[in-house]
Motif scaffolding. Structure first.
Motif, PDB file in Angstrom:
ATOM      1  N   LEU A 111       0.820  -1.212   0.000  1.00 50.23           N
ATOM      2  CA  LEU A 111       0.000   0.000   0.000  1.00 50.23           C
ATOM      3  C   LEU A 111       0.859   1.269   0.000  1.00 50.23           C
ATOM      4  O   LEU A 111       0.422   2.321   0.461  1.00 50.23           O
ATOM      5  N   GLU A 112       2.071   1.138  -0.518  1.00 51.84           N
ATOM      6  CA  GLU A 112       2.990   2.272  -0.655  1.00 51.84           C
ATOM      7  C   GLU A 112       3.108   3.043   0.663  1.00 51.84           C
ATOM      8  O   GLU A 112       3.369   2.450   1.690  1.00 51.84           O
ATOM      9  N   ASP A 117      -3.416   8.760   3.836  1.00 54.57           N
ATOM     10  CA  ASP A 117      -4.157   8.435   5.059  1.00 54.57           C
ATOM     11  C   ASP A 117      -3.965   6.953   5.346  1.00 54.57           C
ATOM     12  O   ASP A 117      -4.827   6.139   5.031  1.00 54.57           O
ATOM     13  N   PRO A 118      -2.819   6.580   5.938  1.00 53.98           N
ATOM     14  CA  PRO A 118      -2.511   5.165   6.123  1.00 53.98           C
ATOM     15  C   PRO A 118      -3.575   4.382   6.883  1.00 53.98           C
ATOM     16  O   PRO A 118      -3.919   3.257   6.500  1.00 53.98           O
ATOM     17  N   GLY A 119      -4.111   4.967   7.950  1.00 53.41           N
ATOM     18  CA  GLY A 119      -5.119   4.268   8.734  1.00 53.41           C
ATOM     19  C   GLY A 119      -6.368   3.962   7.925  1.00 53.41           C
ATOM     20  O   GLY A 119      -6.884   2.839   7.929  1.00 53.41           O
ATOM     21  N   GLU A 120      -6.862   4.943   7.196  1.00 52.94           N
ATOM     22  CA  GLU A 120      -8.068   4.759   6.395  1.00 52.94           C
ATOM     23  C   GLU A 120      -7.810   3.810   5.235  1.00 52.94           C
ATOM     24  O   GLU A 120      -8.663   2.977   4.893  1.00 52.94           O
ATOM     25  N   THR A 121      -6.645   3.909   4.631  1.00 52.50           N
ATOM     26  CA  THR A 121      -6.318   3.012   3.514  1.00 52.50           C
ATOM     27  C   THR A 121      -6.281   1.564   3.978  1.00 52.50           C
ATOM     28  O   THR A 121      -6.810   0.666   3.309  1.00 52.50           O
ATOM     29  N   VAL A 122      -5.690   1.322   5.129  1.00 54.54           N
ATOM     30  CA  VAL A 122      -5.646  -0.045   5.665  1.00 54.54           C
ATOM     31  C   VAL A 122      -7.038  -0.499   6.077  1.00 54.54           C
ATOM     32  O   VAL A 122      -7.401  -1.671   5.871  1.00 54.54           O
ATOM     33  N   GLY A 132      -2.702  -8.059   5.574  1.00 56.92           N
ATOM     34  CA  GLY A 132      -1.366  -7.558   5.869  1.00 56.92           C
ATOM     35  C   GLY A 132      -0.995  -6.510   4.846  1.00 56.92           C
ATOM     36  O   GLY A 132      -1.655  -6.383   3.809  1.00 56.92           O
ATOM     37  N   ALA A 133       0.059  -5.740   5.129  1.00 57.07           N
ATOM     38  CA  ALA A 133       0.444  -4.701   4.177  1.00 57.07           C
ATOM     39  C   ALA A 133       1.879  -4.268   4.391  1.00 57.07           C
ATOM     40  O   ALA A 133       2.420  -4.357   5.499  1.00 57.07           O
ATOM     41  N   ASN A 134       2.488  -3.782   3.320  1.00 53.17           N
ATOM     42  CA  ASN A 134       3.729  -3.009   3.399  1.00 53.17           C
ATOM     43  C   ASN A 134       3.344  -1.538   3.508  1.00 53.17           C
ATOM     44  O   ASN A 134       2.411  -1.087   2.837  1.00 53.17           O
ATOM     45  N   LEU A 135       4.070  -0.806   4.318  1.00 53.06           N
ATOM     46  CA  LEU A 135       3.876   0.637   4.435  1.00 53.06           C
ATOM     47  C   LEU A 135       5.240   1.294   4.412  1.00 53.06           C
ATOM     48  O   LEU A 135       6.071   1.062   5.286  1.00 53.06           O
TER      49      LEU A 135
END
Length: 282
Positions: A111-112, A117-122, A132-135
């Motif tokens: 998710l780059e 908005d990392p919280g909303e994107t996740v 799971g995700a890469n940030l």
């Protein structure tokens, strides 16, 4: 290659609607736990990155595949965008949601930097079945990067999912003219802070040799470091012996596939035939 998880209350993957077509909360919860267990296992987790449903199904059909991970660069390229959050977030969420819907395996998404908005994107990614995700930190100020990790963890907790965050630091990729020792120290400091903020693993991309792998594991923790496989990298087995938790391959699998496509086209243009053993997708 038929996977029963390809269907849902909304119908088949072809009828995908990101607002309704996603695995149940129970399935998401179970897949998140499975992905976390794979990161904590003594064996290295090898994930060959995918970029669409077709590539996901090809890999999911292999018994060696324990989890799937998407590559943002590869997905963006497949839609005609450059990497670096140029692809609209709605399109990225739809793409990773289609992949998650196509398989019963746990899916981690690249998710780059969180698309502003990392919280909303996740939260949205969890809503379409991603566990799971890469940030990326893109070497933003230390406190801002830690806050972004904390936001993701808080969002996942609000959704009731033990989300597996593979927090990425670009300390080595973006070291510029800094001495390597300084960049490694920065990666370790950021990595520890990300773990303290709730990340499950720390992703340090770059060409990681034995010495670097050992230093990162010593500084960040056994089975807490994730690396990328690039031409010239160590073997997954050697990384495992050095204490690395996970290896992924970013956009390289797509490049391998496209190279094979181009080579096959040249063969066909020259009057040849399709390669023997070519898979038939169903």
């Amino acid at each position: 290659m038929t996977d029963p998880q390809r269907t849902s209350a909304a119908g088949s993957a072809d009828a995908y609607d990101p607002t309704v077509a996603h695995p149940s909360h129970e399935l998401v919860h179970d897949r998140a736990d499975a992905l976390l267990a794979l990161h904590h296992a003594p064996e290295i987790l090898t994930v060959v990155n995918v970029w669409d449903v077709a590539s996901a199904l090809v890999l999911a059909d292999l018994p060696q595949t324990k989890a799937l991970a998407t590559a943002s660069h590869a997905i963006a390229a497949s839609y005609g965008y450059e990497d670096g959050e140029r692809i609209p977030v709605d399109l990225m969420i739809e793409a990773v949601g289609r992949i998650a819907l196509s398989t019963s395996l746990p899916v981690s998404a690249d998710l780059e930097s969180g698309y502003g908005d990392p919280g909303e994107t996740v939260r949205r990614a969890i809503g379409v079945g991603v566990v799971g995700a890469n940030l990326e930190d893109a070497m933003r100020p230390h406190i801002e990067s830690v806050e972004n990790v904390a936001e993701v963890v808080k969002a996942a907790e609000a959704e009731g999912v033990r989300f597996v965050l593979n927090a990425r630091t670009d300390a080595l990729l973006m070291r510029g003219d800094r001495p390597l020792d300084d960049a490694v120290a920065d990666a370790i400091e950021r990595g520890r802070a990300y773990l303290d903020a709730g990340a499950a693993c720390v992703f340090v991309p770059g060409l990681i040799d034995e010495d670097l792998a050992g230093r990162l594991v010593e500084g960040i923790g056994e089975r807490r470091v994730s690396v990328i496989g690039v031409p010239g990298s160590l073997s997954p087995k050697r990384y495992e012996e050095l204490g690395i938790a996970r290896i992924s391959y970013g956009p390289w699998p797509q490049r391998v596939a496209l190279t094979a496509l181009q080579q096959s086209a040249l063969e066909l243009y020259a009057g040849g035939s399709l390669p023997p053993g070519t898979q038939l997708l169903t």
